[in-house]
Design a protein around this motif. Sequence first.
Motif, PDB file in Angstrom:
ATOM      1  N   ARG A 102       4.729 -11.315  -8.047  1.00  8.95           N
ATOM      2  CA  ARG A 102       3.928 -11.596  -9.240  1.00  8.95           C
ATOM      3  C   ARG A 102       2.763 -10.613  -9.367  1.00  8.95           C
ATOM      4  O   ARG A 102       2.448 -10.147 -10.463  1.00  8.95           O
ATOM      5  N   GLN A 139       4.146  -7.280 -10.501  1.00  8.83           N
ATOM      6  CA  GLN A 139       4.476  -7.309 -11.938  1.00  8.83           C
ATOM      7  C   GLN A 139       3.229  -7.166 -12.796  1.00  8.83           C
ATOM      8  O   GLN A 139       3.245  -6.499 -13.832  1.00  8.83           O
ATOM      9  N   SER A 140       2.122  -7.774 -12.372  1.00 14.32           N
ATOM     10  CA  SER A 140       0.869  -7.643 -13.115  1.00 14.32           C
ATOM     11  C   SER A 140       0.394  -6.196 -13.130  1.00 14.32           C
ATOM     12  O   SER A 140      -0.069  -5.687 -14.161  1.00 14.32           O
ATOM     13  N   THR A 160       2.275  -3.515 -12.830  1.00 14.68           N
ATOM     14  CA  THR A 160       3.189  -2.746 -13.681  1.00 14.68           C
ATOM     15  C   THR A 160       2.850  -2.913 -15.156  1.00 14.68           C
ATOM     16  O   THR A 160       2.879  -1.950 -15.941  1.00 14.68           O
ATOM     17  N   SER A 161       2.505  -4.123 -15.547  1.00 16.55           N
ATOM     18  CA  SER A 161       2.118  -4.373 -16.940  1.00 16.55           C
ATOM     19  C   SER A 161       0.866  -3.599 -17.306  1.00 16.55           C
ATOM     20  O   SER A 161       0.754  -3.049 -18.406  1.00 16.55           O
ATOM     21  N   LEU A 162      -0.076  -3.556 -16.368  1.00 14.90           N
ATOM     22  CA  LEU A 162      -1.303  -2.804 -16.630  1.00 14.90           C
ATOM     23  C   LEU A 162      -1.013  -1.313 -16.785  1.00 14.90           C
ATOM     24  O   LEU A 162      -1.559  -0.649 -17.672  1.00 14.90           O
ATOM     25  N   ALA A 183       1.648   0.035 -17.830  1.00 11.18           N
ATOM     26  CA  ALA A 183       2.310   0.252 -19.114  1.00 11.18           C
ATOM     27  C   ALA A 183       1.303   0.258 -20.265  1.00 11.18           C
ATOM     28  O   ALA A 183       1.512   0.922 -21.284  1.00 11.18           O
ATOM     29  N   ARG A 184       0.196  -0.472 -20.112  1.00  9.59           N
ATOM     30  CA  ARG A 184      -0.818  -0.495 -21.171  1.00  9.59           C
ATOM     31  C   ARG A 184      -1.572   0.826 -21.265  1.00  9.59           C
ATOM     32  O   ARG A 184      -2.156   1.147 -22.305  1.00  9.59           O
TER      33      ARG A 184
END
Length: 477
Positions: A227, A230-231, A233-235, A237-238
């Motif tokens: 988890r 994944q957080s 990776t999302s950052l 991508a931003r």
Amino acid sequence: MLAGCTVGPNYKAPTLAVPPTFAEPQSSVTGVAVDPARWWTAFGDATLTSLVERALKDSPDVAIAASRVRQARLQEMAAYAVGRPTVDAVGNVSHVEFSKNAGFSSLASLFSGGSGGGSSSGGGIALPGGGITTFAAGFDASWEIDLFGGGRRGVEGAIARTDAAIWSQRDAAVTLSAEVAQAYFALRQDQTQIAVVEEEVARQRRALEIAGNVAKVGLSPQIDVTRQRQSITSLEARIEPLRADARVRIHAIGILLGAEPESLSAELTAPPAGLAAIPVVPAGLPSDLLRRRPDIRAAERQLAASTADIGVAVADLYPKFRLTGMAEFLSTSLASLLSRDSVQATGTGGVSFPLLDWGRRKATVNIRKEDREQAYLRYKATVLGALRDVEDPLARIDAERRRNAALQRAVADAEAAARAVYAQYRTGFVAQNALIDAQITVLTAREQLVASDAQLRLDTVALFKAIGGGWDEPKAG
């Protein structure tokens, strides 16, 4: 007497009622003195100052506006020539070869008689073979008397259009300086947001390392590691859209400076250490806009030009008086061309009066009146738009300042809460979900604060533009 015969309406500058003060609140904080002509220096950013001043020097838009001023001045010179005498120097050599079989012997004899009348009977001599050569040199002049002032109205219109072009040039400078500043602050917003997200990524990587260590000894499930990853990776991508947007901003600034899109990459890619405080804008009074805003001044001058155009059209309804004259030396021999006996002079006067044109001239007068009405309405719309241009950023700045203060408190509270959750997470008192939620809350609050800071700067730039900042009267001498 001629001035009294100038037809058409005399121009009178319009008077529009404006409010005594702006309705939206202005800051009560007293800031440093701001020079409206160079308002961008009030931000205390050397890079911004350099960009704006280079743009004002090299931008194609400003160069086009300057060219239009030069063109208007040339048209003004042409207008001054209307209604004034013109003089041309003339010279020619002509040769006529007479036909031996056409019965022109008597005509040749007439030419050889040397009566010295006009160019067609000017003392020619018969040449072997039945020909005659004539030499002429002199001046001719013409003058259409500007009795009813059409030419004078044309000069008035040309002068007004030159003034309008000058004010439009200043308006181009106002617009350009604001566009550069807005693109610059939008770029800095992107770069600051990138820095905020990268800082959060680094923080979450440290949390990921802790989660991995805890999971290895069996004190937390492996899902916590997944988890957290994944957080992160999302950052990450931003960040990429922000980087692309920053590149677009750099390209836009380069074009505004009249350079290639990539020319400023080395200069602007690195974010600044920080931005100075936002200056307080002296909005002044609504009546100041009528004097300060270049677009209002340009619209008023276009109204003056349209009024003068009516006089030009009305003058066409009246008679036109013309005087023409010629003085020349005319001879069949170069040796005697400049002698007194070779002088020939003619003069004529004429008048033309419009009788039947099926209403064309009167229609032209009415067209010019409609042009003036449209110019007045454009002037009025420009004034009303200027008032709104000031009121809108005043309203946004007032609201954004309050929002910005609330966001600063929100960031402080979110960071304090995140530190507490992080401490509890390290000791196992809270689940990893709570830590990620706290991290996201901090990131969201910080991004909102960055956006609010940028919006305040953008609204401040809009207010500087609205009050007509970015130009100054040229110094005499």
